[in-house]
Enzyme design. Structure first.
Site, PDB file in Angstrom:
ATOM      1  N   GLU A   1       1.275  -5.428  22.947  1.00  0.00           N
ATOM      2  CA  GLU A   1       1.855  -4.160  23.365  1.00  0.00           C
ATOM      3  C   GLU A   1       1.193  -3.632  24.641  1.00  0.00           C
ATOM      4  O   GLU A   1      -0.029  -3.686  24.738  1.00  0.00           O
ATOM      5  CB  GLU A   1       1.627  -3.139  22.225  1.00  0.00           C
TER       6      GLU A   1
ATOM      7  N   ARG B   1       1.825  -4.173  12.277  1.00  0.00           N
ATOM      8  CA  ARG B   1       1.098  -4.594  13.466  1.00  0.00           C
ATOM      9  C   ARG B   1       1.807  -5.800  14.078  1.00  0.00           C
ATOM     10  O   ARG B   1       2.225  -6.715  13.373  1.00  0.00           O
ATOM     11  CB  ARG B   1      -0.350  -4.971  13.128  1.00  0.00           C
TER      12      ARG B   1
ATOM     13  N   HIS C   1       7.055   1.663  19.315  1.00  0.00           N
ATOM     14  CA  HIS C   1       5.965   2.090  18.425  1.00  0.00           C
ATOM     15  C   HIS C   1       6.153   3.550  17.992  1.00  0.00           C
ATOM     16  O   HIS C   1       5.325   4.421  18.273  1.00  0.00           O
ATOM     17  CB  HIS C   1       4.610   1.909  19.106  1.00  0.00           C
TER      18      HIS C   1
ATOM     19  N   GLY D   1       0.837  -1.194   0.000  1.00  0.00           N
ATOM     20  CA  GLY D   1       0.000   0.000   0.000  1.00  0.00           C
ATOM     21  C   GLY D   1       0.870   1.240   0.000  1.00  0.00           C
ATOM     22  O   GLY D   1       2.004   1.225  -0.485  1.00  0.00           O
ATOM     23  N   ARG D   2       0.344   2.322   0.556  1.00  0.00           N
ATOM     24  CA  ARG D   2       1.088   3.588   0.553  1.00  0.00           C
ATOM     25  C   ARG D   2       2.461   3.442   1.196  1.00  0.00           C
ATOM     26  O   ARG D   2       3.473   3.890   0.662  1.00  0.00           O
ATOM     27  CB  ARG D   2       0.301   4.663   1.307  1.00  0.00           C
ATOM     28  N   ILE D   3       2.491   2.820   2.387  1.00  0.00           N
ATOM     29  CA  ILE D   3       3.755   2.736   3.116  1.00  0.00           C
ATOM     30  C   ILE D   3       4.716   1.780   2.420  1.00  0.00           C
ATOM     31  O   ILE D   3       5.906   2.077   2.272  1.00  0.00           O
ATOM     32  CB  ILE D   3       3.510   2.323   4.580  1.00  0.00           C
TER      33      ILE D   3
ATOM     34  N   ARG E   1      -2.154  -8.842  -2.193  1.00  0.00           N
ATOM     35  CA  ARG E   1      -3.292  -9.662  -2.624  1.00  0.00           C
ATOM     36  C   ARG E   1      -3.616  -9.424  -4.100  1.00  0.00           C
ATOM     37  O   ARG E   1      -3.850 -10.360  -4.855  1.00  0.00           O
ATOM     38  CB  ARG E   1      -4.515  -9.368  -1.756  1.00  0.00           C
TER      39      ARG E   1
ATOM     40  N   GLY F   1       6.619   4.561  14.689  1.00  0.00           N
ATOM     41  CA  GLY F   1       6.452   4.713  13.244  1.00  0.00           C
ATOM     42  C   GLY F   1       6.049   6.100  12.791  1.00  0.00           C
ATOM     43  O   GLY F   1       6.603   6.635  11.832  1.00  0.00           O
TER      44      GLY F   1
END
Length: 320
Positions: free
Chosen positions: A268, A239, A286, A156-158, A178, A288
């Site tokens: 977490e 995740r 965490h 995706g975008r990231i 996918r 990001g």
């Protein structure tokens, strides 16, 4: 009566300013920790809007105790902490903060790839322990990036932003998604589509960038960890639930893979037993989206979504 907005943790002042300008009554959980369930239930009882963090569980039971609630604005891209169908059934809007954290998360992913490859955290600990006494031609040898394969799961975008950065380091990019990218998008990213398990087998650096759903829990399990090269590194800024952490600890301890670099964890803030004791893993809390610019924009987006819905307008970033 002023409309009530509750925020489950302190957010950047840019978001608070927007809510103040709109004339809302704002309450914020002041302690620097996640709210307990009972605290959250009490807080939303008389709230018209709530700005939640990624760990705040919003389910049918919570919503039943919040009859005035009109919007749940999640300060995150993911919404797996929110029961979206339960919200929809009650006419409650759910929003998120997409797009804005793409570049920051991609930057951090590259930082973790470099940290793992060049053993940055190990080197820092080595110095702090007073062990450095001279240059050593065999000290903390790592891995170069040029000509190595970066496997990206989730494009995706990231994922695409990571691929663009990786090209500058001479990495060959293989990816699984996918539905494969268009030929134009693949060319822009310099990326080649491959089936999932082929990406895992070929990767020197395997980076995860897919959304979390129950179907992809433990996508990287013991069987797939066994497919990785013994010289490969696993990177996760998506995740924590994507990885079977117990199996990862076993593989790292036995050096069945070279290392890992993680920004997210399955339970977490708890870590899998033994993970923190390993030298061949880099651990971050965490981070990001943790740039001043990105977090400020996330707060602004959440506040603008709240203002729109409480003013009777469509939200900017509906989720689900």
């Amino acid at each position: 009566m002023a409309r009530q907005v509750f925020i489950t943790r302190m957010i950047p002042e840019e978001g608070i300013f927007i809510l103040q300008q709109a004339g809302f009554a704002i309450k914020i959980h002041q302690e620097n920790r996640p709210m307990t369930r009972s605290e959250l239930e009490e807080a939303v009882e008389d709230s018209d809007a709530v700005i939640t963090m990624v760990y705040d569980r919003v389910d049918a039971c919570l919503l039943d105790g919040a009859p005035r609630l009109k919007i749940v604005a999640n300060l995150a891209v993911g919404t797996d902490n929110i029961d979206i169908p339960a919200c929809a059934a009650r006419g409650i809007t759910v929003t998120n903060t997409p797009g804005v954290l793409t570049e920051a998360t991609a930057d951090l992913t590259m930082a973790l790839i470099l940290a793992a490859a060049r053993r940055i955290a190990e080197g820092d600990r080595f110095i702090r322990r007073g062990l450095f006494n001279s240059w050593d031609p065999l000290l903390l040898l790592g891995s170069g990036l040029q000509g190595k394969v970066l496997g990206i799961i989730g494009m995706g975008r990231i994922g695409r932003a990571v691929a663009r950065r990786a090209q500058a380091f001479g990495l060959k990019i293989k990816y699984y998604k996918r539905y494969p990218l268009s030929s134009e998008s693949s060319a822009e990213c310099g990326a080649e589509y491959m089936p999932l398990e082929e990406v895992i087998r070929e990767a020197d650096f395997l980076s995860l960038h897919l959304p979390y759903t129950p179907e992809v829990r433990h996508l990287i399990d013991r069987r797939r960890l066994n497919m990785m090269k013994p010289t490969a590194y696993l990177i996760n800024t998506a995740r924590g639930g994507h990885i079977d952490e117990k199996s990862l600890v076993e593989h790292l301890r036995a050096k069945k893979i070279a290392g890992a670099a993680l920004d997210v964890y399955e339970h977490e803030p708890s870590l899998a037993p033994g993970l923190i004791d390993l030298e061949n893993v880099t651990l971050l809390p965490h981070l990001g989206s943790a740039t001043r610019e990105t977090r400020a924009k996330m707060a602004e987006m959440a506040a603008e979504n709240v203002r729109a819905v409480l003013d009777g307008r469509e939200p900017l970033n509906p989720a689900g």
